[in-house]
Design a protein around this motif. Structure first.
Motif, PDB file in Angstrom:
ATOM      1  N   LEU A 211      44.565  50.721  38.952  1.00  9.43           N
ATOM      2  CA  LEU A 211      45.404  50.090  40.974  1.00  9.43           C
ATOM      3  C   LEU A 211      44.739  50.893  41.709  1.00  9.43           C
ATOM      4  O   LEU A 211      43.994  50.942  42.337  1.00  9.43           O
ATOM      5  N   SER A 212      44.781  52.423  41.074  1.00 10.30           N
ATOM      6  CA  SER A 212      44.259  53.405  41.779  1.00 10.30           C
ATOM      7  C   SER A 212      42.534  53.289  42.188  1.00 10.30           C
ATOM      8  O   SER A 212      42.330  53.153  43.595  1.00 10.30           O
ATOM      9  N   GLN A 213      41.934  53.440  41.654  1.00 12.84           N
ATOM     10  CA  GLN A 213      40.283  52.446  41.282  1.00 12.84           C
ATOM     11  C   GLN A 213      40.227  51.380  42.319  1.00 12.84           C
ATOM     12  O   GLN A 213      39.676  51.230  43.572  1.00 12.84           O
ATOM     13  N   TRP A 214      41.434  50.593  42.316  1.00  8.67           N
ATOM     14  CA  TRP A 214      41.078  48.764  43.182  1.00  8.67           C
ATOM     15  C   TRP A 214      41.604  49.562  44.413  1.00  8.67           C
ATOM     16  O   TRP A 214      40.991  48.888  45.207  1.00  8.67           O
TER      17      TRP A 214
ATOM     18  N   MET B 186      41.492  51.802  46.196  1.00  6.88           N
ATOM     19  CA  MET B 186      40.409  52.683  47.000  1.00  6.88           C
ATOM     20  C   MET B 186      39.009  51.710  47.566  1.00  6.88           C
ATOM     21  O   MET B 186      38.706  51.997  48.468  1.00  6.88           O
ATOM     22  N   LYS B 187      38.459  50.740  46.422  1.00  3.96           N
ATOM     23  CA  LYS B 187      37.457  50.052  46.462  1.00  3.96           C
ATOM     24  C   LYS B 187      37.726  48.940  47.761  1.00  3.96           C
ATOM     25  O   LYS B 187      37.137  48.473  48.229  1.00  3.96           O
ATOM     26  N   ASN B 188      39.316  48.969  47.891  1.00  3.87           N
ATOM     27  CA  ASN B 188      39.871  47.999  49.070  1.00  3.87           C
ATOM     28  C   ASN B 188      40.168  48.121  50.559  1.00  3.87           C
ATOM     29  O   ASN B 188      40.895  47.825  50.754  1.00  3.87           O
ATOM     30  N   GLU B 189      40.078  49.416  50.207  1.00  4.68           N
ATOM     31  CA  GLU B 189      40.698  50.055  51.226  1.00  4.68           C
ATOM     32  C   GLU B 189      39.618  49.548  52.436  1.00  4.68           C
ATOM     33  O   GLU B 189      38.357  49.188  52.550  1.00  4.68           O
ATOM     34  N   PRO B 190      40.246  49.148  54.080  1.00  5.60           N
ATOM     35  CA  PRO B 190      39.376  48.589  55.067  1.00  5.60           C
ATOM     36  C   PRO B 190      38.515  50.092  56.051  1.00  5.60           C
ATOM     37  O   PRO B 190      38.577  51.167  55.331  1.00  5.60           O
TER      38      PRO B 190
ATOM     39  N   VAL C  23      31.447  50.611  36.815  1.00  2.00           N
ATOM     40  CA  VAL C  23      31.820  50.072  35.929  1.00  2.00           C
ATOM     41  C   VAL C  23      32.394  48.572  35.884  1.00  2.00           C
ATOM     42  O   VAL C  23      32.126  46.867  35.188  1.00  2.00           O
ATOM     43  N   LEU C  24      33.450  48.558  36.442  1.00  2.00           N
ATOM     44  CA  LEU C  24      34.063  47.718  36.259  1.00  2.00           C
ATOM     45  C   LEU C  24      34.551  46.541  38.096  1.00  2.00           C
ATOM     46  O   LEU C  24      34.472  47.722  38.962  1.00  2.00           O
ATOM     47  N   SER C  25      33.931  45.498  38.101  1.00  2.46           N
ATOM     48  CA  SER C  25      34.638  44.995  39.617  1.00  2.46           C
ATOM     49  C   SER C  25      35.561  44.793  39.808  1.00  2.46           C
ATOM     50  O   SER C  25      36.679  45.566  39.257  1.00  2.46           O
ATOM     51  N   SER C  26      35.796  44.861  41.228  1.00  5.45           N
ATOM     52  CA  SER C  26      37.324  44.996  41.872  1.00  5.45           C
ATOM     53  C   SER C  26      38.037  44.001  41.392  1.00  5.45           C
ATOM     54  O   SER C  26      39.179  44.185  40.989  1.00  5.45           O
ATOM     55  N   ASP C  27      37.886  42.332  40.235  1.00  2.00           N
ATOM     56  CA  ASP C  27      38.210  41.618  40.287  1.00  2.00           C
ATOM     57  C   ASP C  27      38.773  42.261  38.368  1.00  2.00           C
ATOM     58  O   ASP C  27      39.661  41.659  37.881  1.00  2.00           O
ATOM     59  N   ASP C  28      37.673  42.767  37.668  1.00  4.06           N
ATOM     60  CA  ASP C  28      38.659  43.692  36.938  1.00  4.06           C
ATOM     61  C   ASP C  28      39.107  44.671  37.192  1.00  4.06           C
ATOM     62  O   ASP C  28      39.837  44.940  35.969  1.00  4.06           O
ATOM     63  N   LEU C  29      39.015  45.190  37.957  1.00  2.00           N
ATOM     64  CA  LEU C  29      39.915  46.244  37.960  1.00  2.00           C
ATOM     65  C   LEU C  29      41.313  45.416  38.189  1.00  2.00           C
ATOM     66  O   LEU C  29      42.653  46.949  37.750  1.00  2.00           O
ATOM     67  N   LYS C  30      41.228  44.383  39.001  1.00  2.24           N
ATOM     68  CA  LYS C  30      42.771  44.209  39.724  1.00  2.24           C
ATOM     69  C   LYS C  30      43.306  44.035  38.179  1.00  2.24           C
ATOM     70  O   LYS C  30      44.659  43.724  37.800  1.00  2.24           O
ATOM     71  N   ALA C  31      42.794  43.739  37.208  1.00  3.92           N
ATOM     72  CA  ALA C  31      43.033  42.798  35.690  1.00  3.92           C
ATOM     73  C   ALA C  31      43.803  43.345  35.020  1.00  3.92           C
ATOM     74  O   ALA C  31      44.548  43.834  34.309  1.00  3.92           O
ATOM     75  N   VAL C  32      43.183  45.140  34.727  1.00  7.24           N
ATOM     76  CA  VAL C  32      43.164  45.561  34.092  1.00  7.24           C
ATOM     77  C   VAL C  32      44.795  46.593  34.401  1.00  7.24           C
ATOM     78  O   VAL C  32      45.226  46.909  33.722  1.00  7.24           O
ATOM     79  N   ALA C  33      44.753  46.856  36.173  1.00 10.07           N
ATOM     80  CA  ALA C  33      45.618  47.510  36.783  1.00 10.07           C
ATOM     81  C   ALA C  33      46.683  46.004  36.099  1.00 10.07           C
ATOM     82  O   ALA C  33      47.941  46.809  36.147  1.00 10.07           O
ATOM     83  N   GLU C  34      46.611  44.739  36.137  1.00  9.65           N
ATOM     84  CA  GLU C  34      48.220  43.863  36.080  1.00  9.65           C
ATOM     85  C   GLU C  34      48.586  44.412  34.658  1.00  9.65           C
ATOM     86  O   GLU C  34      49.892  43.994  34.319  1.00  9.65           O
ATOM     87  N   LEU C  35      47.622  44.315  33.397  1.00  7.21           N
ATOM     88  CA  LEU C  35      47.689  44.530  32.284  1.00  7.21           C
ATOM     89  C   LEU C  35      48.545  45.798  32.007  1.00  7.21           C
ATOM     90  O   LEU C  35      48.912  46.273  31.648  1.00  7.21           O
ATOM     91  N   GLY C  36      47.894  46.977  32.361  1.00  3.96           N
ATOM     92  CA  GLY C  36      49.183  48.161  32.521  1.00  3.96           C
ATOM     93  C   GLY C  36      50.357  47.694  33.476  1.00  3.96           C
ATOM     94  O   GLY C  36      51.724  48.040  32.311  1.00  3.96           O
TER      95      GLY C  36
END
Length: 106
Positions: free
Chosen positions: A97-100, A102-106, A15-28
């Motif tokens: 953060l965990s999902q972000w 995994m999405k951004n693994e090389p 549901v969330l883009s990488s940018d959104d996941l990063k923003a939620v991780a930063e909020l946490g």
């Protein structure tokens, strides 16, 4: 996503883009820092004192005084929600953060 809304883990990353996941991780992460701050500690201490006061009043309220019972139940619930909501932000941030990651693994 509203503060009270939660996502099933399987759908979180979809549901969330990488940018959104990063923003939620930063909020946490901000919530974690807040909990360790003087203001965060003071807010939680005040909420815990409010919860204790509400429980004491509940114990002292006559069983047939439903208006007062409901009043103190609402006070107790509100006091407990303070910690619950902050912890919810932390949990969502950790999951994001965990999902972000995994999405951004090389």
């Amino acid at each position: 996503m509203s503060a009270g809304q939660t996502w099933p883990r399987a759908q979180f990353a979809e549901v969330l883009s990488s940018d959104d996941l990063k923003a939620v991780a930063e909020l946490g992460e901000d919530a974690k820092v807040f909990l360790e701050s003087d203001l965060g500690k003071s807010l939680l201490a005040a909420a815990e004192a409010d919860a204790l006061e509400a429980m004491e009043h509940l114990g002292a309220t006559a069983p047939d005084d439903t208006k007062e019972i409901v009043r103190w139940q609402i006070e107790l619930k509100a006091a407990r929600k303070v910690r619950e909501k902050i912890e919810q932000f932390i949990g969502l941030g950790d999951e994001a953060l965990s999902q972000w990651s995994m999405k951004n693994e090389p």
